[in-house]
Design an enzyme around this catalytic site. Sequence first.
Site, mmCIF file in Angstrom:
data_model
loop_
_atom_site.group_PDB
_atom_site.id
_atom_site.type_symbol
_atom_site.label_atom_id
_atom_site.label_comp_id
_atom_site.label_asym_id
_atom_site.label_seq_id
_atom_site.Cartn_x
_atom_site.Cartn_y
_atom_site.Cartn_z
ATOM 1 N N GLU A 1 20.358 3.206 41.499
ATOM 2 C CA GLU A 1 19.241 2.252 41.472
ATOM 3 C C GLU A 1 18.413 2.177 42.745
ATOM 4 O OE1 GLU A 1 20.597 -1.590 40.250
ATOM 5 O OE2 GLU A 1 21.050 -0.913 38.240
ATOM 6 N N GLU B 1 25.597 1.524 33.304
ATOM 7 C CA GLU B 1 25.868 0.088 33.421
ATOM 8 C C GLU B 1 25.209 -0.632 32.259
ATOM 9 O OE1 GLU B 1 24.942 -1.900 37.161
ATOM 10 O OE2 GLU B 1 25.604 -0.137 38.293
HETATM 11 C C1 BG6 Z 1 22.983 -3.380 39.068
HETATM 12 C C2 BG6 Z 1 23.869 -2.897 40.161
HETATM 13 O O1 BG6 Z 1 21.761 -3.676 39.640
HETATM 14 O O2 BG6 Z 1 23.276 -4.540 38.397
HETATM 15 C C3 BG6 Z 1 25.172 -3.628 40.300
HETATM 16 O O3 BG6 Z 1 24.046 -1.520 40.135
HETATM 17 C C4 BG6 Z 1 24.940 -5.097 40.026
HETATM 18 O O4 BG6 Z 1 25.709 -3.358 41.550
HETATM 19 C C5 BG6 Z 1 24.497 -5.227 38.579
HETATM 20 O O5 BG6 Z 1 26.037 -5.912 40.286
HETATM 21 C C6 BG6 Z 1 24.284 -6.633 38.110
HETATM 22 O O6 BG6 Z 1 23.379 -7.292 38.932
HETATM 23 P P1 BG6 Z 1 23.726 -8.709 39.530
HETATM 24 O O7 BG6 Z 1 22.591 -9.035 40.430
HETATM 25 O O8 BG6 Z 1 23.835 -9.608 38.371
HETATM 26 O O9 BG6 Z 1 25.021 -8.522 40.251
#
Ligand code: BG6
Length: 467
Positions: free
Chosen positions: A165, A372
């Site tokens: 990202e 993810e």
């Molecule tokens: C992504 C990242 O942006 O989203 C993670 O790769 C991150 O590291 C995940 O934890 C969720 O985002 P957040 O801000 O809810 O933790």
Amino acid sequence: MSVFPKDFLWGAATAAYQVEGGFEADGKGASNWDLFSHLPGTTYQGTNGDVAVDHYHRFKEDVALMAELGMQTYRFSISWPRILPQGRGQVNEAGIAFYSNLIDELLKHNIRPMITLYHWDLPQALQEAFGGWESREIVDAFDEYARLCYRRFGDRVDLWSTFNETVVFIGMGYFTGAHPPSLKDPKKGIQACHHVFLANARAVKSFRELGINGQIGFVNVMQPHDPISDSPQDRRACEIAEGIFTHWLYDPVLKGEYPAELLAMAQQAFGVPQFAPGDEALLKDNIVDFIGLNYYKREMVAHNEDVEGYAINTSGQKGSGRELGFKGLFKLVRNPNGVYTDWDWEIYPQGLTDAIGRIVKRYGNIPTYITENGLGAKDPIVEGEVRDQPRIDYLRDHIQAIGAAIEQGADVRGYYPWSFIDLLSWLNGYQKQYGFVYVDHANNLARRKKQSFGWYQRVIASNGERL
Ligand code: BG6
């Protein structure tokens, strides 16, 4: 019959800073996040990853839980300063041993590792030496680090990605200032982003030169943008937003070039990115093997004459954030018919099918992993059980959305929900939970399986049929 291919990989993901802890253990160097998170006012209630969920010391217990869940693959990142405390030069063998043991433990349980080389924790020494991503020197440094990882782990790991990202660590690091190095300097940010693409290309080149048996990819946020209305102004604003947040980040790694219109706009407005001789060829010759998509939400876009800046909802109080705007270009607006999480992220599974379709349309049917996807929520504990039905609903609907994309012909090869275990959310502390495994912060970080654990176990065992 399941729509998922027989060899589809079911896994889950984490990242080093968010789970490991051991921030000074066994010779690890400081990262930019170790410093940043200790500065007052930078994170939710001052939370940091000093201990995180102590995965550094409990990885065997965690891998046993992964095996029980039935995970076939595990996406995790390497902390660069854990193995190279100064970012370059002297290797910390204790750090290498940690990852080596983790990999062996995974393989012992038939779990295929997917390594992310950079999930935002930069050696602070490199930030101080030459400004980290702002300097071209980072390209050599990253390549040395990547080569070290390939040499030490490439005999056992065949799925790799260089970056996680870019839009977040560059966007928040150099445009909004919410991540380190906390700048609001688009000119520096655009050039730093160029160095990320060069570093990726060099690391891909090295991967191939060293003959590592496997595939190397790049992981991006996938956030499809839709116009809030059919008006030409809103559609144009949406095109610009999609161009900046998607094409700018994907084209250089999948086509080896920048989107032409935006490149001209950036160079005219800021005089960057500056190319050195050889940059263009380096990008062109080193396209990645696969793309990793991190999908959480879509964004609605409107024409914007007034809004500048934004406020992040880091508390989980619905409506406490303010959407992003770039005056004269676009603003992100709330969908009046949308369903939102407590952190104001729209829940929109169809967006994942759309997103995969847009990738196929622009770049061809490249191998894709959903690296993810998940729901951040404050999970209730009822009669001793962590009841996370909303997470089950979210994941089920998104798995179906992936199934729909596969039925349309997309080459999606694996799914890594975020996250395997509850972990530190960079700016939102520990109360924004994503895991199948709950961590009891009041009881020595004891692990406990959530309701979603048994559900995902059945999903994996049935190759996505029993949702
Ligand atoms: C992504 C990242 O942006 O989203 C993670 O790769 C991150 O590291 C995940 O934890 C969720 O985002 P957040 O801000 O809810 O933790």
